[in-house]
Design a protein around this motif. Structure first.
Motif, PDB file in Angstrom:
ATOM      1  N   ALA A 160      44.484  37.896  29.168  1.00 49.77           N
ATOM      2  CA  ALA A 160      43.063  38.019  29.685  1.00 49.77           C
ATOM      3  C   ALA A 160      43.266  38.805  31.060  1.00 49.77           C
ATOM      4  O   ALA A 160      42.404  39.677  31.507  1.00 49.77           O
ATOM      5  N   ASN A 161      44.132  38.159  31.977  1.00 54.24           N
ATOM      6  CA  ASN A 161      44.315  38.447  33.297  1.00 54.24           C
ATOM      7  C   ASN A 161      44.981  40.006  33.301  1.00 54.24           C
ATOM      8  O   ASN A 161      44.591  40.888  34.058  1.00 54.24           O
ATOM      9  N   ILE A 162      45.826  40.032  32.306  1.00 55.42           N
ATOM     10  CA  ILE A 162      46.915  41.456  32.285  1.00 55.42           C
ATOM     11  C   ILE A 162      45.607  42.600  31.837  1.00 55.42           C
ATOM     12  O   ILE A 162      45.834  43.552  32.229  1.00 55.42           O
ATOM     13  N   ILE A 163      44.824  42.068  30.872  1.00 58.77           N
ATOM     14  CA  ILE A 163      43.914  43.143  30.556  1.00 58.77           C
ATOM     15  C   ILE A 163      42.901  43.738  31.510  1.00 58.77           C
ATOM     16  O   ILE A 163      42.731  44.880  31.667  1.00 58.77           O
ATOM     17  N   VAL A 164      42.339  42.802  32.212  1.00 62.12           N
ATOM     18  CA  VAL A 164      41.692  43.152  33.487  1.00 62.12           C
ATOM     19  C   VAL A 164      42.278  43.976  34.279  1.00 62.12           C
ATOM     20  O   VAL A 164      41.809  44.879  34.977  1.00 62.12           O
ATOM     21  N   GLU A 165      43.493  43.444  34.816  1.00 61.23           N
ATOM     22  CA  GLU A 165      44.285  44.125  35.749  1.00 61.23           C
ATOM     23  C   GLU A 165      44.657  45.713  35.177  1.00 61.23           C
ATOM     24  O   GLU A 165      44.703  46.461  36.104  1.00 61.23           O
ATOM     25  N   SER A 166      44.961  45.849  33.937  1.00 61.69           N
ATOM     26  CA  SER A 166      45.416  47.055  33.393  1.00 61.69           C
ATOM     27  C   SER A 166      44.295  48.121  33.325  1.00 61.69           C
ATOM     28  O   SER A 166      44.211  49.241  33.725  1.00 61.69           O
ATOM     29  N   ARG A 167      43.035  47.525  33.018  1.00 59.15           N
ATOM     30  CA  ARG A 167      41.809  48.560  33.231  1.00 59.15           C
ATOM     31  C   ARG A 167      41.439  48.819  34.569  1.00 59.15           C
ATOM     32  O   ARG A 167      40.954  49.814  34.630  1.00 59.15           O
TER      33      ARG A 167
END
Length: 429
Positions: free
Chosen positions: A259-266
């Motif tokens: 969840a953290n990497i998805i938010v950072e990527s977007r």
């Protein structure tokens, strides 16, 4: 298609119990590791293997004789006609899962009414009509593509024999009432829940990891334009909300990191719009974590996250719960309900319905645990209500596909089958 033949002997077939669990009929003098390596080599060499034949005509009289035979090479016979089964599979876009077991439980008879809750490409329904041409089939699916398959199949039969229905499980009562189907009039029902093979095989639907396509995952397609897609969920949800979805519906141990990497990527690169984009982002969380499925094949590390998004987007668990409730209303007393599930979340709902366990209760609670209260005396009506059953399961344990079925159709490897008869509500159990 080919048949894989593995040497064995009657002498050690009776003595060896360890290897029988791995590959029934393998000689006891072949170790598990050697048997598995031989078997895997043959599978890799012949991708068209459909069946296994164990050579049991060699009768050993001693261990020495058996050792000689066990050292003989494994033979594979290619382009050999496979053994005939009770039900011949038609030329369909996918292979029906656990077909023989399902047909045996449904036992379709002339004049009966059968409801296929997940028509898909029509695999199970076509076989029901082939076995019992005079059975009336109601074909329900929420996917417009599957609905068109049902309309095409309807042309081969009379309009009253195959009735296509387009809608979700929760819309079933309205659909059946509109067609004049009354409560307590169905003889058998089949659920084959999850994603169909034709949805996986089309990249534009956004379900598959192996093919790049838009991040959609809506089983209803464009039928409901206001329904959010997986791309909307990924790009609009907050990190805690994404964590909750991935953890609850995917049972992913690294849900928080994903969840953290998805938010950072977007935030860093913009919207996530394709399946490959999301799969690559999720893969960056895993370092040296190589997962394998039940057939010991490589499994993508993003599989559980994709499962969680699909379940959330399509509200699958609530739909399954509603579907079983409505089916109970429309089944005759003694009518059978057969359910094929593909992961533990679905199977848990089916098990609790069939065994009369509340969905809100903790696992493995006894009746005493449910109503333990020394300051309250329960009335006779309350006790009877607790003891009354709505379903009679055919067995306490689930049924799983045979190993040969998994080789023939790898997508059946996670299948779990449960079946139950509807009990008469008016009778006390």
């Amino acid at each position: 298609m080919a048949t894989l033949r593995i040497p064995c002997c009657n002498f050690h077939k009776k003595l060896s119990n360890t290897l029988i669990t791995l590959l029934p009929g393998i000689c006891g003098n072949i170790t598990q590791r050697r048997a598995f390596n031989i078997f895997r080599t043959e599978i890799d060499r012949a991708s068209n293997i459909r069946d296994l034949a164990f050579l049991s005509y060699n009768n050993c009289t001693s261990v020495q004789d058996c050792k000689v035979f066990a050292s003989s090479p494994v033979r594979s016979v290619h382009d050999e006609k496979p053994k005939s089964t009770n039900y011949t599979k038609r030329n369909l876009p996918h292979t029906p899962v656990m077909l023989d077991q399902v047909l045996k439980l449904l036992n379709p008879l002339p004049g009966q009414t059968f409801l296929d809750m997940t028509f898909g490409a029509g695999g199970h329904s076509s076989e029901v009509l082939a076995v019992s041409p005079n059975t009336r089939v109601l074909a329900l699916d929420r996917d417009p593509t599957a609905y068109h398959y049902a309309l095409e199949l309807q042309e081969k039969y009379s309009n009253d024999q195959l009735i296509p229905l387009l809608g979700r499980f929760s819309e079933l009562e309205w659909l059946l009432t509109r067609k004049g189907i009354k409560a307590g009039s169905l003889d058998s029902v089949l659920f084959d829940v999850g994603v169909s093979s034709m949805q996986f095989d089309r990249p534009d639907r956004g379900f598959a990891l192996s093919k790049d396509g838009p991040l959609d995952m809506r089983m209803d397609g464009n039928r409901l334009p206001d329904q959010p897609s997986a791309s909307d969920v990924i790009n609009m949800m907050s990190e805690p909300e994404l964590y909750h979805i991935i953890k609850k519906y995917g049972e992913e141990r690294l849900a928080r990191k994903i969840a953290n990497i998805i938010v950072e990527s977007r935030y860093a690169f913009g919207k996530i719009t394709t399946t490959k984009q999301l799969a690559n982002i999720i893969s960056s969380v895993f370092t040296g974590d190589h997962r394998k499925d039940k057939l010991m094949r490589h499994s993508h590390v993003a599989t559980k996250t994709f499962q969680a998004l699909r379940i959330f987007v399509n509200n699958e668990l609530n739909e399954l719960n509603n579907g079983i409730e409505i089916v109970h209303k429309f089944l005759k007393p003694g009518g059978v309900c057969v359910v094929l599930t593909f992961h533990s979340l679905e199977d848990r709902i089916v098990k609790r319905h069939f065994h009369g366990i509340s969905l809100d209760d903790k696992p493995n609670m006894s009746i005493k645990d449910h109503f333990r209260n020394s300051h309250y005396i329960h009335s006779k009506e309350e006790v009877e209500k607790v003891m009354q059953k709505r379903w009679q399961p055919l067995s306490k344990k689930l049924m799983a596909p045979r190993y040969i079925d998994c080789l023939e159709n790898p997508r059946a490897r996670s299948a779990k089958l449960r079946a139950a008869f509807k009990l008469d509500d008016k009778k006390e159990t």
